[in-house]
Design a protein around this motif. Structure first.
Motif, PDB file in Angstrom:
ATOM      1  N   THR A 108      69.173 -71.883  34.768  1.00  0.00           N
ATOM      2  CA  THR A 108      70.510 -71.365  35.010  1.00  0.00           C
ATOM      3  C   THR A 108      70.519 -69.841  34.950  1.00  0.00           C
ATOM      4  O   THR A 108      71.138 -69.178  35.792  1.00  0.00           O
ATOM      5  CB  THR A 108      71.504 -71.926  33.985  1.00  0.00           C
ATOM      6  N   ASP A 114      68.989 -68.567  38.049  1.00  0.00           N
ATOM      7  CA  ASP A 114      69.891 -68.690  39.191  1.00  0.00           C
ATOM      8  C   ASP A 114      70.971 -67.621  39.163  1.00  0.00           C
ATOM      9  O   ASP A 114      71.327 -67.056  40.201  1.00  0.00           O
ATOM     10  CB  ASP A 114      70.534 -70.084  39.201  1.00  0.00           C
ATOM     11  N   VAL A 115      71.508 -67.345  37.964  1.00  0.00           N
ATOM     12  CA  VAL A 115      72.514 -66.280  37.852  1.00  0.00           C
ATOM     13  C   VAL A 115      71.897 -64.935  38.228  1.00  0.00           C
ATOM     14  O   VAL A 115      72.501 -64.129  38.941  1.00  0.00           O
ATOM     15  CB  VAL A 115      73.096 -66.228  36.426  1.00  0.00           C
ATOM     16  N   ALA A 175      69.710 -69.511  44.793  1.00  0.00           N
ATOM     17  CA  ALA A 175      70.409 -69.542  43.515  1.00  0.00           C
ATOM     18  C   ALA A 175      71.611 -70.471  43.519  1.00  0.00           C
ATOM     19  O   ALA A 175      71.869 -71.168  42.523  1.00  0.00           O
ATOM     20  CB  ALA A 175      70.854 -68.124  43.135  1.00  0.00           C
ATOM     21  N   LEU A 204      73.333 -73.441  40.591  1.00  0.00           N
ATOM     22  CA  LEU A 204      74.598 -73.172  39.909  1.00  0.00           C
ATOM     23  C   LEU A 204      75.671 -74.186  40.265  1.00  0.00           C
ATOM     24  O   LEU A 204      76.554 -74.464  39.460  1.00  0.00           O
ATOM     25  CB  LEU A 204      75.070 -71.755  40.277  1.00  0.00           C
TER      26      LEU A 204
END
Length: 213
Positions: A70, A73-74, A203, A207
């Motif tokens: 996560t 991805d952020v 990404a 998410l």
């Protein structure tokens, strides 16, 4: 470690140098005014900054991966938006009013070293570019891969520097650049936009919960 990861690090380093930016423009000025030797010395000094920023970028990327996908991805999403902003700014660029003045540097090696280490865009651009090109291999990233990734990056930096040394100082290149400077800057903006799309593309599924485990 996969071949795609090494190739991604190599291409990220290659394009990080070749895509026009502050250092690229400074190099053109030095090459136009003082020739290839001065340009090569500038690049030799700038290589130290390239390696520092790429090392920090890779450490941040791998660290984000070990913390969790996560976070990665952020990071990729933020980098994608940053690249999109750079691209949009380049696409909206206009010619400078002060004209094109020759740049004379007494110590190009030192200038390149200082320029590379103090460039405020060095880290975020390196982070964004490496994230965009390594996002598809994020699951295989770990700290054990760092030495090989940095080695691949160094090869990319050296090849890109070699290409620039060959072309700078040529009268044809100088005339072409000055005649088409605005178009070149805007084309680099399109490349940044392409990197942005790739970073966001990799990404967003994680998410949004669309990525398969």
């Amino acid at each position: 470690m996969t071949g795609s990861m090494l190739f991604g690090a190599f291409m990220a380093a290659l394009l990080y140098v070749l895509i026009p930016g502050p250092a690229f423009l400074a190099l053109l000025g030095i090459g136009a005014g003082q020739g290839r030797k001065a340009g090569a010395l500038f690049l030799g000094g700038h290589l130290a900054g390239d390696m520092v920023w790429s090392s920090l970028a890779l450490v941040a990327i791998v660290g984000a991966k070990t913390i969790g996908t996560t976070v990665f991805d952020v990071l990729g999403l933020l980098c994608g938006f940053y690249l999109a902003w750079l691209g949009w700014s380049a696409l909206r660029a206009s010619k400078r009013s002060d004209g094109a003045s020759m740049l004379t540097v007494e110590r190009p090696l030192r200038r390149g070293l200082i320029f590379g280490l103090t460039n405020p865009k060095g880290y975020p651009v390196a982070l964004a570019t490496f994230t965009a090109l390594l996002a598809s291999s994020s699951n295989a990233l770990d700290f054990q891969a760092l030495p090989l990734l940095l080695s691949a990056s160094l090869v990319g930096f050296l090849l890109a520097d070699g290409v620039l040394v060959v072309i700078i100082g040529a009268s044809l290149v100088r005339r072409f650049y000055r005649r088409h400077e605005l178009a070149i800057v805007r084309m680099s903006g399109l490349l940044f936009m392409g990197f942005a799309v790739q970073a966001i593309w990799h990404a967003a599924p994680g998410l949004l919960g669309w990525r398969k485990p």
